[in-house]
Design an enzyme around this catalytic site. Structure first.
Site: not given
Ligand code: NAP
Length: 276
Positions: A21, A164, A171
């Site tokens: 990720g 959301y 989630k």
């Molecule tokens: P991010 O940098 O956009 O990371 C999300 C990752 O998921 C990206 O690497 C994306 O790859 C990958 N992904 C999506 N579809 C995929 C697939 N089919 N196969 C493989 N990889 C896939 O955003 P982030 O905020 O760090 O998110 C990481 C986690 O934290 C997520 O579960 C998110 O819901 C959670 N989270 C985020 C927040 C926030 O505010 N940012 C808060 C709480 C929880 P691609 O870019 O190639 O699609």
């Protein structure tokens, strides 16, 4: 060398794990990777397609990793190849970081009941929740018996957060999966936990409608009256993935400046944030 802003030490020395990720330097998974590397972990990374490889490769190299595996979690062949490559390189795995979520942009704005389609629901739950079960099963097959896994979740699973929508439902499923996986793998000594992070500016967060309002409101209404720092999330990941987290499993741990604990926010900061 890892970013020196992350406390260094030997808590993860001798441990090897997969980070799923990292999209770019703002990804939560990248903060976690840097913290684990700063404590001596050896890391492998997955990425999705050539475009992402260009971004992830220099980051991986900066923490001494040359193991980059192309893996879309909806592609069974790529999932098989990813874990086969890890087994052939390392034999055994010590930890897994799952930081993957996706929902179509059309699903993440407006009313949940009107916007959520069957296909949108299936794909959000598949990529954002089932992928943890699938990766967890494959990881467990090659994991040492004191291993650990974490996933990333958000408060939208417990409470309604505007826009959301189906991601909140995904989630909630992900957190339930965490508990079931913890029960299945607990007898082997493998721990499975979730970190519920407050909003952090990443690519994924940019896909949620009303993002600016979300950051302002969280800052005003959280116990710490500040937004979440990904270094805090990385610190929690270190605790849960290292031996510090012994006996902690099946948990959803909030790292959100105490936003989840507040019933009614202080009037002053909230009034100012709504007036902005
Ligand atoms: P991010 O940098 O956009 O990371 C999300 C990752 O998921 C990206 O690497 C994306 O790859 C990958 N992904 C999506 N579809 C995929 C697939 N089919 N196969 C493989 N990889 C896939 O955003 P982030 O905020 O760090 O998110 C990481 C986690 O934290 C997520 O579960 C998110 O819901 C959670 N989270 C985020 C927040 C926030 O505010 N940012 C808060 C709480 C929880 P691609 O870019 O190639 O699609």
């Amino acid at each position: 060398m890892a970013d020196q802003a992350f406390p260094t030490g030997t808590l993860m020395a001798g441990k090897r794990g997969l980070i799923m990720g990292v999209a770019n330097k703002n990804s939560i998974a990248w903060a976690i990777a840097q913290q684990l590397a700063a404590q001596g972990a050896e890391l492998a990374f997955t990425y999705q397609g050539e475009k992402l490889l260009r971004r992830v490769k220099p980051l991986a190299e900066s923490v001494g990793s040359d193991t980059l595996l192309d893996c879309d979690v909806t592609n069974d062949d790529q999932m098989d190849a990813t874990f086969a490559a890890l087994e052939s390189k390392w034999g055994k795995l010590d930890f897994l970081v799952h930081a993957i979520a996706f929902a179509g942009k059309d699903q993440l704005a407006g009313s949940f009941i009107d916007q959520t389609t069957r296909e949108g629901f299936k794909s959000a739950l598949d990529i954002s929740a089932y992928s943890f079960v699938d990766a967890g099963r494959r990881a467990a097959a090659i994991m040492n018996d004191d291993g650990a896994m974490i996933t990333l979740t958000y408060l939208g699973s417990e409470r309604v957060i505007p826009n959301y929508n189906v991601m909140g439902v995904a989630k909630a499923a992900l957190e339930a999966c965490t508990r079931y996986m913890a029960a299945d793998l607990g007898p082997r000594g493998i721990r499975v936990n979730a970190i519920s992070a407050g909003p952090i500016k990443t690519l994924a967060a940019a896909g949620i409608g009303s993002g600016r309002h979300m950051f302002r409101f969280n800052k005003a209404a959280s116990a710490m009256q500040d937004n979440t720092d990904s270094k805090g999330v990385a610190g929690a990941a270190l605790y849960l993935l290292s031996d510090l987290g012994l006996s902690c499993t099946g948990e959803t741990h909030h790292v959100d400046g105490g936003f989840h604990a507040i019933g009614m926010p202080q009037e002053g900061p909230l009034r100012e944030s709504l007036a902005e």
